[in-house]
Design a protein around this motif. Structure first.
Motif, PDB file in Angstrom:
ATOM      1  N   ALA A   4      26.364  55.429  81.744  1.00  0.00           N
ATOM      2  CA  ALA A   4      26.327  54.831  80.409  1.00  0.00           C
ATOM      3  C   ALA A   4      27.003  55.769  79.410  1.00  0.00           C
ATOM      4  CB  ALA A   4      24.887  54.579  79.990  1.00  0.00           C
ATOM      5  N   ARG A   5      27.819  55.201  78.561  1.00  0.00           N
ATOM      6  CA  ARG A   5      28.490  55.995  77.534  1.00  0.00           C
ATOM      7  C   ARG A   5      27.544  56.168  76.357  1.00  0.00           C
ATOM      8  NH1 ARG A   5      34.507  54.259  76.398  1.00  0.00           N
ATOM      9  NH2 ARG A   5      34.048  55.820  74.843  1.00  0.00           N
ATOM     10  N   ARG A   6      27.490  57.355  75.851  1.00  0.00           N
ATOM     11  CA  ARG A   6      26.635  57.579  74.692  1.00  0.00           C
ATOM     12  C   ARG A   6      27.416  57.294  73.412  1.00  0.00           C
ATOM     13  NH1 ARG A   6      27.289  63.969  73.773  1.00  0.00           N
ATOM     14  NH2 ARG A   6      28.360  63.414  71.904  1.00  0.00           N
ATOM     15  N   PHE A   7      26.701  56.944  72.386  1.00  0.00           N
ATOM     16  CA  PHE A   7      27.316  56.641  71.106  1.00  0.00           C
ATOM     17  C   PHE A   7      27.823  57.940  70.479  1.00  0.00           C
ATOM     18  CE2 PHE A   7      27.261  55.611  66.572  1.00  0.00           C
ATOM     19  CZ  PHE A   7      28.025  54.460  66.611  1.00  0.00           C
ATOM     20  N   GLU A   8      29.016  57.945  70.013  1.00  0.00           N
ATOM     21  CA  GLU A   8      29.647  59.152  69.479  1.00  0.00           C
ATOM     22  C   GLU A   8      29.409  59.261  67.974  1.00  0.00           C
ATOM     23  OE1 GLU A   8      33.644  59.536  70.780  1.00  0.00           O
ATOM     24  OE2 GLU A   8      33.124  59.012  72.837  1.00  0.00           O
ATOM     25  N   TRP A   9      28.281  59.879  67.619  1.00  0.00           N
ATOM     26  CA  TRP A   9      27.923  60.019  66.217  1.00  0.00           C
ATOM     27  C   TRP A   9      28.897  60.898  65.452  1.00  0.00           C
ATOM     28  CZ3 TRP A   9      24.994  56.902  63.672  1.00  0.00           C
ATOM     29  CH2 TRP A   9      23.995  56.195  64.327  1.00  0.00           C
ATOM     30  N   HIS A  10      29.502  61.875  66.128  1.00  0.00           N
ATOM     31  CA  HIS A  10      30.436  62.755  65.403  1.00  0.00           C
ATOM     32  C   HIS A  10      31.677  61.995  64.950  1.00  0.00           C
ATOM     33  CE1 HIS A  10      31.999  62.936  69.520  1.00  0.00           C
ATOM     34  NE2 HIS A  10      33.158  63.275  68.988  1.00  0.00           N
ATOM     35  N   VAL A  11      31.956  60.858  65.562  1.00  0.00           N
ATOM     36  CA  VAL A  11      33.102  60.041  65.157  1.00  0.00           C
ATOM     37  C   VAL A  11      32.673  58.934  64.198  1.00  0.00           C
ATOM     38  CG1 VAL A  11      34.887  58.465  65.986  1.00  0.00           C
ATOM     39  CG2 VAL A  11      34.325  60.506  67.301  1.00  0.00           C
ATOM     40  N   TRP A  12      31.588  58.255  64.504  1.00  0.00           N
ATOM     41  CA  TRP A  12      31.193  57.055  63.770  1.00  0.00           C
ATOM     42  C   TRP A  12      30.074  57.265  62.759  1.00  0.00           C
ATOM     43  CZ3 TRP A  12      34.526  53.391  63.894  1.00  0.00           C
ATOM     44  CH2 TRP A  12      35.344  53.257  65.001  1.00  0.00           C
ATOM     45  N   GLY A  13      29.497  58.452  62.705  1.00  0.00           N
ATOM     46  CA  GLY A  13      28.355  58.687  61.816  1.00  0.00           C
ATOM     47  C   GLY A  13      28.667  58.488  60.340  1.00  0.00           C
ATOM     48  N   TRP A  14      29.658  59.211  59.828  1.00  0.00           N
ATOM     49  CA  TRP A  14      29.977  59.115  58.399  1.00  0.00           C
ATOM     50  C   TRP A  14      30.578  57.771  57.993  1.00  0.00           C
ATOM     51  CZ3 TRP A  14      27.329  61.656  55.257  1.00  0.00           C
ATOM     52  CH2 TRP A  14      26.886  62.927  55.556  1.00  0.00           C
TER      53      TRP A  14
END
Length: 67
Positions: A4-14
């Motif tokens: 499972a791919r984890r959600f990339e908060w460093h890209v989509w957070g802001w």
């Protein structure tokens, strides 16, 4: 089976935070007067300033390339 791919908060957070802030600012502008107007000005104006800062390169990271 693929992991499972984890959600990339460093890209989509802001961008998600900016989207919710703009939605809140627009709703504040539509809902009422007085304090609601001030809240909408702060939310939408803050996003405008941050966006302009990124566009003009004020928040750009200084990357040193290795040779």
């Amino acid at each position: 089976m693929k992991p499972a791919r984890r959600f990339e908060w460093h890209v989509w957070g802001w961008p998600i935070v900016a989207g919710f802030a703009s939605l809140a600012g627009l709703l504040c502008a539509l809902v009422g007067d007085g304090a609601w107007d001030i809240a909408s000005w702060l939310l939408l104006g803050g996003l405008t300033i941050v966006s302009a800062g990124f566009g003009l390169g004020f928040f750009a990271r200084r990357v040193q390339h290795r040779r």
